[in-house]
Design an enzyme around this catalytic site. Structure first.
Site, PDB file in Angstrom:
ATOM      1  N   GLY A 297       0.808  -1.209   0.000  1.00  0.00           N
ATOM      2  CA  GLY A 297       0.000   0.000   0.000  1.00  0.00           C
ATOM      3  C   GLY A 297       0.841   1.259   0.000  1.00  0.00           C
ATOM      4  O   GLY A 297       1.693   1.451   0.875  1.00  0.00           O
TER       5      GLY A 297
ATOM      6  N   GLY B 217      -0.093   4.548   0.280  1.00  0.00           N
ATOM      7  CA  GLY B 217      -0.734   5.762   0.772  1.00  0.00           C
ATOM      8  C   GLY B 217       0.296   6.608   1.509  1.00  0.00           C
ATOM      9  O   GLY B 217       1.500   6.464   1.291  1.00  0.00           O
ATOM     10  N   PHE B 218      -0.175   7.466   2.406  1.00  0.00           N
ATOM     11  CA  PHE B 218       0.754   8.345   3.114  1.00  0.00           C
ATOM     12  C   PHE B 218       1.833   7.565   3.858  1.00  0.00           C
ATOM     13  O   PHE B 218       3.020   7.865   3.752  1.00  0.00           O
ATOM     14  CB  PHE B 218      -0.006   9.239   4.090  1.00  0.00           C
ATOM     15  N   GLY B 219       1.419   6.538   4.611  1.00  0.00           N
ATOM     16  CA  GLY B 219       2.372   5.797   5.432  1.00  0.00           C
ATOM     17  C   GLY B 219       3.366   5.001   4.602  1.00  0.00           C
ATOM     18  O   GLY B 219       4.572   5.074   4.818  1.00  0.00           O
TER      19      GLY B 219
ATOM     20  N   GLU C 228     -16.758  19.009   3.677  1.00  0.00           N
ATOM     21  CA  GLU C 228     -16.106  19.631   2.523  1.00  0.00           C
ATOM     22  C   GLU C 228     -16.888  19.395   1.232  1.00  0.00           C
ATOM     23  O   GLU C 228     -17.014  20.298   0.406  1.00  0.00           O
ATOM     24  CB  GLU C 228     -14.652  19.125   2.420  1.00  0.00           C
TER      25      GLU C 228
ATOM     26  N   ASP D 284      -3.942   3.934   8.782  1.00  0.00           N
ATOM     27  CA  ASP D 284      -5.329   3.618   9.140  1.00  0.00           C
ATOM     28  C   ASP D 284      -5.518   2.169   9.590  1.00  0.00           C
ATOM     29  O   ASP D 284      -6.382   1.864  10.414  1.00  0.00           O
ATOM     30  CB  ASP D 284      -6.252   3.862   7.938  1.00  0.00           C
TER      31      ASP D 284
ATOM     32  N   ALA E 252      -4.036  11.504   7.809  1.00  0.00           N
ATOM     33  CA  ALA E 252      -2.715  11.436   7.187  1.00  0.00           C
ATOM     34  C   ALA E 252      -1.554  11.480   8.186  1.00  0.00           C
ATOM     35  O   ALA E 252      -0.592  10.719   8.087  1.00  0.00           O
ATOM     36  CB  ALA E 252      -2.561  12.573   6.182  1.00  0.00           C
ATOM     37  N   GLN E 253      -1.638  12.365   9.189  1.00  0.00           N
ATOM     38  CA  GLN E 253      -0.486  12.613  10.066  1.00  0.00           C
ATOM     39  C   GLN E 253       0.060  11.378  10.791  1.00  0.00           C
ATOM     40  O   GLN E 253       1.266  11.121  10.733  1.00  0.00           O
ATOM     41  CB  GLN E 253      -0.804  13.740  11.055  1.00  0.00           C
TER      42      GLN E 253
END
Lengths: 444, 444
Positions: free
Chosen positions: B19, B21-23, B178, B308, B325-326
């Site tokens: 994966g 993603g961000f991580g 949003e 996540d 995300a953080q």
């Protein structure tokens, strides 16, 4: 009786335009101050700038930079109405157009449906080839090219690797030449960085042209220079060859030679996209409507055809005009004028094509251009032609936003030798199933 | 025995990351100088910047401006290998990962598979709702919104028109808030110009939140301000309500109230995306892997989970960190450091989350932000928060190219009150079939 499409009746003559390509859009805009209702029907909600589709297909431009939604282009034109629909047939007696959203009454009907790829009845070819007539086609081709390399990483057998790395382009017109050039740029500057595990000496780009020269219709200089440039970029050009068959893996030429590829790009013949309901004898070979110098379809007063779908024969153009943007734009503009003239009871003006020339780009700093300027024939090539090509194409884009984005992308690519659009978003062409990749002999 | 994936064996420990993603991406980059081979597996060939997916869905940004191909991001990292594949299972005994392209040996396995939408077993909801977890989802939502209006033009019945013009968003977290704000901007500034034939007073935007406040997890000020802004923008916020059922047309709330819409956007629960083959007891409710402060999955030495999919429980975060995300970025970075430490026989560093705060934008000049700066809690709203939000999001994009394009798009939209990406490219959500549009009473 079938019901009518729900659309306001302005009590003014209604001009229904089928197809929002160069001709249809230009006509709609030419009628902006006319005392008519303009209804544009298209299967897409956007105008696509076809000459740059090949750059979407080769990861140079994002799809959104070469399309503009019709409603946005024309949102200040009060007499303009748009409908997202497919046209099925026309009833010329009742002046009704049958569409996927109901019947639509017209006073003037303008067919601007363009052309589609012509496979000359070869269904196997049609099934396996990739075409480049729409934005979806271009996205599919881009995704297929990228997916090919991802899949090639898993193979051990050289022939199968080559089937994924090699590309065969059929047709040596501008589209074929431009795709071949763009793929060779990717091979030199972009893919080796992305796929260090692949050997790009194995990536072959074949361009097959039925005649003895590329860019038929352009000058001898342009044909020769484009051939020279393509060879210089390592494209294998096969002149005087036709593709006899393609089964999704093996390409057989009429000379008996065979090439192996999972990706055959069809940039050869096109044929008009006619609609049913018109007299059969107004449709000429090549599925183009025979029109007079006022773009009227033969035998009809209020039905017109413009652009690729129209064959306006003349002494100078016995087969009709070339199926490119300029005749469509000029016919659309003049037809707008003539409809206004007709409504005012003034005489119409016959069409006369102003050939501004043609051009094709082969790659970075390399293009050919035959330009007609002030009655002079200019033959350009190399960097000057490439600058001219870039300028003309940027300026021809519909919106300022797109001009800016394309310019920015091009500047970026030029300086970085990069093409940034390498994400596989959307579908790619399903490959003919061979063995599973992981049946290959494992290396680790 | 099943064959192995064809990938070079560098003779170094292999870190397989599932994966990007961000991580996962942060980890791959953190290992750039490490004496390891990094193999990233993802179902897409690009990293998507999820916090801006809602802008793709609402015609504000083109998909390509928020994605970057992995190969391009990491093309100078020599120990990096990418494979486009789906992971099916893991064999922890043999240290093999089973994927769609064969078996892959690992020394360190990092699960960074993220989360998917959770429909809590409601299959009817899952079938009819639109989610917003991927770029494809965002494109589908954009196309669906635009197609709805095209179809509404053909209807006469007010309830059916409303079913196309009205939108129901489930979930009052940042994504829900949003989207609601962005749709209301389109309703005010964009759609009325495009669809002069529709009455946009009929377009309702409903936001349904199960709890008593929006933006749960943010400050009271942020919750209250976001509610105030949304009301000001004409969004109908339903607090303390849950959706009981949705059949593609009628939304029934737990309070018995009913809304009619063809477009329900599911921005409520998420659940982890685990893979099979790990001990069942390391998976906690919500499908997150229980990890220790070194991101090790409970019971394993060399299997890690970040982002996540990981629940790292602590006194401060008894349920694990928020699924944003953080934590993913920080865990990815630290895990890279710890793998290097471990290989060098040096002590590892336990994870400690540095909460930088959170923010959500509601629309033009309106956002809320809880920021932690030098130990201080800052509560911002209005224009200042909106500027901060914009700045943080632009700077967080992966490539300079994307930062420039997003900034350009935002600047353009801000000055012109326009959102340019209104072309329907790709598929839209198929609607539940009702009557044919042209069975409606015709007007002309």
């Amino acid at each position: 009786m079938e019901s009518l499409t729900k659309i306001e009746d302005l009590g003014k003559p209604r001009v229904v335009i089928v197809g929002g390509g160069f001709g249809g859009l230009e006509l709609a805009q030419a009628l902006r101050h006319a005392p008519v209702q303009v209804v544009l029907i298209d299967r897409q909600n956007y105008h696509a700038f076809q000459p740059l589709l090949y750059q979407v297909a080769t990861a140079g431009l994002a799809p959104d930079t070469i399309v503009s939604p019709f409603r946005k282009i024309l949102d200040e034109q009060e007499n303009f109405y748009f409908r997202l629909a497919e046209v099925q047939a026309v009833d010329t007696e009742k002046q009704l157009l049958e569409t996927s959203i109901g019947m639509l009454r017209y006073d003037y009907l303008v067919l601007a449906t363009g052309a589609t790829s012509n496979f000359f009845g070869d269904q196997q070819m049609q099934q396996h080839a990739i075409t480049l007539k729409s934005v979806s086609d271009a996205i599919e081709l881009r995704n297929t090219v990228l997916s090919n390399f991802e899949q090639a990483l898993q193979l051990g057998d050289m022939e199968k690797i080559n089937s994924l790395l090699d590309f065969v382009i059929v047709g040596g017109g501008p589209t074929g030449v431009e795709i071949a050039g763009a793929l060779s740029e990717l091979r030199t500057h972009v893919f080796p960085r992305d796929y260090r595990e692949l050997n790009f000496k194995e990536m072959d780009i074949h361009l097959i042209q039925s005649g003895p020269a590329l860019l038929k219709g352009m000058s001898k200089e342009a044909s020769e220079k484009s051939l020279e440039y393509l060879k210089q970029f390592g494209v294998q050009v096969w002149l005087d060859r036709r593709v006899k068959s393609y089964d999704g893996y093996t390409v057989t030429l009429n000379t008996g030679e065979q090439l192996v590829t999972r990706t055959l790009i069809w940039a050869a013949g096109v044929t008009g996209s006619p609609i049913s309901g018109l007299r059969p004898d107004c449709l000429l070979p090549g599925n183009r409507y025979q029109v007079n110098e006022f773009s009227q379809v033969a035998g009809y007063e209020n039905i017109f055809a413009i652009g690729d779908i129209a064959a306006m024969k003349s002494a100078e153009y016995p087969e009709g005009h070339p199926m490119v943007a300029q005749p469509a734009l000029q016919q659309g503009k003049l037809l707008g004028h003539n409809i206004i003239q007709h409504l005012a009871g003034r005489p119409k003006q016959p069409f006369r094509y102003h050939d501004k020339g043609s051009m094709a780009t082969i790659g970075r700093n390399h293009a050919v251009a035959d330009i007609k300027l002030f009655g002079q024939d200019l033959r350009l090539n190399g960097f000057v032609a490439w600058l001219a090509w870039s300028l003309v194409h940027v300026l021809s884009l519909v919106s300022f936003r797109n001009r800016l984005l394309v310019l920015l992308n091009w500047g970026w690519s030029y300086l970085s030798y990069d093409k940034g659009l390498r994400s596989i978003i959307g579908s790619s062409k399903p490959l003919v199933p061979l063995e599973q990749p992981h049946e290959e002999k494992a290396v680790t």
